[in-house]
Design a protein around this motif. Sequence first.
Motif, short mmCIF file in Angstrom:
data_model
loop_
_atom_site.label_atom_id
_atom_site.label_comp_id
_atom_site.label_asym_id
_atom_site.label_seq_id
_atom_site.Cartn_x
_atom_site.Cartn_y
_atom_site.Cartn_z
N LEU A 25 0.83 -1.21 0.00
CA LEU A 25 0.00 0.00 0.00
C LEU A 25 0.86 1.26 0.00
O LEU A 25 0.54 2.25 -0.67
CB LEU A 25 -0.93 -0.01 1.21
CG LEU A 25 -2.11 -0.99 1.16
CD1 LEU A 25 -2.84 -1.02 2.50
CD2 LEU A 25 -3.07 -0.61 0.04
N LEU A 26 1.96 1.22 0.75
CA LEU A 26 2.86 2.38 0.76
C LEU A 26 3.44 2.61 -0.63
O LEU A 26 3.51 3.75 -1.11
CB LEU A 26 3.97 2.15 1.78
CG LEU A 26 5.05 3.24 1.88
CD1 LEU A 26 4.44 4.61 2.15
CD2 LEU A 26 6.08 2.89 2.95
N LEU A 27 3.85 1.55 -1.30
CA LEU A 27 4.40 1.70 -2.64
C LEU A 27 3.37 2.28 -3.61
O LEU A 27 3.68 3.17 -4.41
CB LEU A 27 4.90 0.35 -3.16
CG LEU A 27 6.23 -0.15 -2.57
CD1 LEU A 27 6.51 -1.57 -3.02
CD2 LEU A 27 7.39 0.76 -2.98
N THR A 28 2.13 1.78 -3.53
CA THR A 28 1.11 2.30 -4.45
C THR A 28 0.68 3.71 -4.07
O THR A 28 0.26 4.48 -4.95
CB THR A 28 -0.10 1.36 -4.47
OG1 THR A 28 -0.58 1.14 -3.14
CG2 THR A 28 0.27 0.01 -5.09
N GLY A 32 5.39 -7.99 -4.68
CA GLY A 32 6.67 -8.59 -5.03
C GLY A 32 7.84 -7.68 -4.73
O GLY A 32 8.86 -8.12 -4.20
N LEU A 33 7.71 -6.37 -5.06
CA LEU A 33 8.78 -5.43 -4.75
C LEU A 33 8.90 -5.23 -3.24
O LEU A 33 10.02 -5.16 -2.70
CB LEU A 33 8.53 -4.10 -5.45
CG LEU A 33 9.55 -2.99 -5.18
CD1 LEU A 33 10.96 -3.44 -5.51
CD2 LEU A 33 9.18 -1.72 -5.95
N ALA A 34 7.76 -5.15 -2.56
CA ALA A 34 7.78 -4.96 -1.10
C ALA A 34 8.49 -6.12 -0.42
O ALA A 34 9.27 -5.92 0.53
CB ALA A 34 6.36 -4.82 -0.57
N ARG A 76 12.26 -3.99 -9.36
CA ARG A 76 12.70 -5.23 -8.70
C ARG A 76 13.79 -5.90 -9.53
O ARG A 76 14.77 -6.41 -8.97
CB ARG A 76 11.51 -6.17 -8.52
CG ARG A 76 11.88 -7.47 -7.81
CD ARG A 76 10.67 -8.35 -7.63
NE ARG A 76 11.03 -9.61 -7.00
CZ ARG A 76 10.19 -10.61 -6.77
NH1 ARG A 76 8.91 -10.48 -7.12
NH2 ARG A 76 10.60 -11.73 -6.21
N SER A 77 13.66 -5.88 -10.85
CA SER A 77 14.68 -6.48 -11.70
C SER A 77 16.01 -5.74 -11.56
O SER A 77 17.08 -6.37 -11.54
CB SER A 77 14.21 -6.44 -13.17
OG SER A 77 13.05 -7.23 -13.34
N LEU A 78 15.95 -4.43 -11.46
CA LEU A 78 17.18 -3.66 -11.25
C LEU A 78 17.86 -4.04 -9.94
O LEU A 78 19.09 -4.17 -9.86
CB LEU A 78 16.87 -2.16 -11.27
CG LEU A 78 16.64 -1.52 -12.64
CD1 LEU A 78 16.19 -0.07 -12.47
CD2 LEU A 78 17.91 -1.57 -13.48
N LEU A 79 17.05 -4.22 -8.89
CA LEU A 79 17.62 -4.62 -7.60
C LEU A 79 18.31 -5.98 -7.71
O LEU A 79 19.40 -6.18 -7.16
CB LEU A 79 16.53 -4.68 -6.53
CG LEU A 79 16.05 -3.36 -5.94
CD1 LEU A 79 14.88 -3.61 -4.99
CD2 LEU A 79 17.17 -2.66 -5.20
N LEU A 124 12.25 2.92 4.84
CA LEU A 124 13.11 3.82 4.09
C LEU A 124 13.33 3.33 2.67
O LEU A 124 13.26 4.10 1.71
CB LEU A 124 14.46 3.98 4.81
CG LEU A 124 15.49 4.87 4.09
CD1 LEU A 124 14.97 6.28 3.88
CD2 LEU A 124 16.81 4.89 4.86
N ALA A 125 13.58 2.02 2.52
CA ALA A 125 13.75 1.46 1.18
C ALA A 125 12.48 1.60 0.36
O ALA A 125 12.52 1.92 -0.84
CB ALA A 125 14.17 0.00 1.28
N LEU A 126 11.32 1.37 0.98
CA LEU A 126 10.05 1.52 0.29
C LEU A 126 9.83 2.96 -0.15
O LEU A 126 9.39 3.23 -1.28
CB LEU A 126 8.91 1.06 1.20
CG LEU A 126 8.90 -0.43 1.56
CD1 LEU A 126 7.98 -0.67 2.76
CD2 LEU A 126 8.45 -1.27 0.38
N GLU A 127 10.15 3.91 0.75
CA GLU A 127 9.99 5.32 0.42
C GLU A 127 10.87 5.70 -0.76
O GLU A 127 10.43 6.39 -1.70
CB GLU A 127 10.37 6.19 1.63
CG GLU A 127 9.39 6.13 2.79
CD GLU A 127 8.30 7.18 2.66
OE1 GLU A 127 8.37 7.99 1.71
OE2 GLU A 127 7.39 7.17 3.50
N LEU A 128 12.13 5.28 -0.73
CA LEU A 128 13.04 5.64 -1.80
C LEU A 128 12.62 5.02 -3.13
O LEU A 128 12.67 5.67 -4.18
CB LEU A 128 14.46 5.22 -1.44
CG LEU A 128 15.11 5.97 -0.27
CD1 LEU A 128 16.46 5.35 0.08
CD2 LEU A 128 15.26 7.45 -0.57
#
Length: 728
Positions: free
Chosen positions: A218-221, A235-237, A268-271, A245-249
């Motif tokens: 929810l934070l990501l969206t 999946g990214l979360a 996610r692929s970049l990570l 902090l990671a989610l915010e960035l």
Amino acid sequence: MAGTAGTFLGLGVAWRQLRLHGAARAGGPYPPEPDGASVHPPALPPRAVRGRDRLLRTLRRRIRRGRGGVVVIAGPGGIGKSTVAAALAHGTLGSRGPFRRRERGVWWVHAGDPAALAAGLVTVARRAGARRGDVEALARGSGDAADRFWDVLGRVPAGWLLVLDEADDPGVLTGPGWLRPAGRGLVVVTTRHTRADTWGGHATVLSLPPLDESDSALLLTDLAPGAGGHDAAVGLARRLGGLPLALELAGTHLHSGVARRATFTAFRSLLESCPTDGWPGDPDPRADPRATVTFTWEISLDALERRGVPAARPLLRLLSCYQSGVPVPRDVLDTRSPGPVWPAGSELIVEQALRGLVDVGLLTANPGPGGSAGLTVHPVVADISRIHLGPPRDPGDTPGDAIPAAAVELLLAAFGRLRMDQPDDWPHYRRLTPHLGALYRTVASRLRPPLLAALAEATADAARAGDREGAHRSAAQLCLTGLEHTGPLGADHPAVLALRHQRAWQISFQGDRAAAELLYREVYAARLRVLGADHPDTLASRHELAWIAACRERWTEAEHAYRLVLDARRSVLGPSAPETLTTAHELAWAVANQGRYAEAAAALDQVHADRCGTLGADHPQTLASRHELAWTRLKGGDRAGAERLYRAVYAARLRVLGEDHPETLTTRHELAWTLAVQGRADEAERIFRSVLARRYEALGDGHPDTVAVSRALEALRRGETLEVRHVA
């Protein structure tokens, strides 16, 4: 990934040719500001704080019901401790009702550094309606500063909130007694220390967990509503481990417009493709939460570089050299005048980099006191950014050492726009000093000797400003910090000798004249050997040896030494130099203390006139000459004239220095003595009692100044009048 090896890309081509000394000194003074530090909560986006609603409701209810106390919000870096505290302060409770700052006091203070904490608490006290004397005692770090502060908050209407953020060194709060149970308001501490016994039995310790997958998604969206569906966000979360902090960035990056493929899946692929070589610690850096956060923002920095903003990465690392969590005044990044740090035409480069860092969430720009801007880097971002500078080797021999050098150069330039003897500049010294101390911890081992020496000289200057302001404890700590980290220069280096010279004055002020004289003699011998007899620093040591002899009432010796120094300073510095006038002033003081009052008064009249012409009528040194004239007139028999002059000096010092400044209290002490000499014992006793109370609170009962006024009061009650002497 570009930049992960810590190479210095440069703020434009000219950044590659950074020099290590001669910082630009151009630029106007800072605008006047009323407070020593901002106590506004950091900015918070107008959205729900996901996953923390229950905690926020509990804390808000505690405030509304008047149940004060201390709550410690603990957890690792990046877990969202400060975000929770900011949400409480701003009233961002999802759909719940607001907690309005206009209805109750809400204050935010950085507690990770003693200097920043002190500056913040001074501002809190002022905002809370403290009387001027309490504010000044807090600024000086008086022995009863914590008691005064809590007395002030005890008078504030119930329902206030005080946030002490980033208290990662608990001793900064617990040692001096700043952390106490509050019955009328709530104290919230954010920290990485989770053990309850660290904070005392009166504190409630709450450990923050990572966000669960649902709240993380929810934070990501919330942050990037167009970056993909719920499953992709989950999946990214999951890959980011629920670390706020990671989610915010990540979310801020995807919404900023800098990403080529702004989707959760692409990020996610970049990570997953991030290189793992070169990461200190765990052989699998993906298991380290710090690495996850680092890879997250390196993606943003790479994207900014592709968009033509390569300066963002070195600028972030530069700002990370300063005290994290404490706003860096925007004027520190002064590009108005080209110099060793800023080549011509840098202003646009720097502004683009700052805007880019703010856009992707790596830098926060907050308005400061008086409307000035402050730039803040998250502590986790700062800590790991410095890792990318690489391990220190021989100072100045690695490419990454250009960034620490630039950080030092810029702060030195900011200090160069200030004057230690100007009271209007003292608040600006307070705002810069936390970053000065931080540079010793973060980059001192990387500096070439010339730049380390310049840092030490600025430290001695800032310590002198603190001592002149009356902030003796923080000034002493600053000197000790400088001396602790300047060993590579050697004990006889001129910059180290400047620190030792100021430390001798501090030891004398604390009452140990013998130890101070010994240190002054050591510094003088070293300066004579290293710099020569006519160097201004050597003359300063000779002057202080004359002063310490006078402090120990060796008046004939002091007079002879002062006369020799006066002749030398007139020859080397000129007859109107402030240092020359200081020696002339103190020579007259030594003459007066040998009973030659008419001779002393004539000399003081001339010094006062010269200081009025060169420094101004209200300069502290000019007021010192007027004060000395009052003492000399009283001793010469002009009681009424002395009283008038003492009252005028007191009014001026009250206006310029403040009610509890040591020099203001000295004038009040001697005014009371003047009244006692004239037989007005009741008036004198009232002033003696007031001065005694203030000196006891500020200096303690064993300080020579406190003892002197105590004895004067006791003598007055016996019908006697003790002669008053003071240190020039």
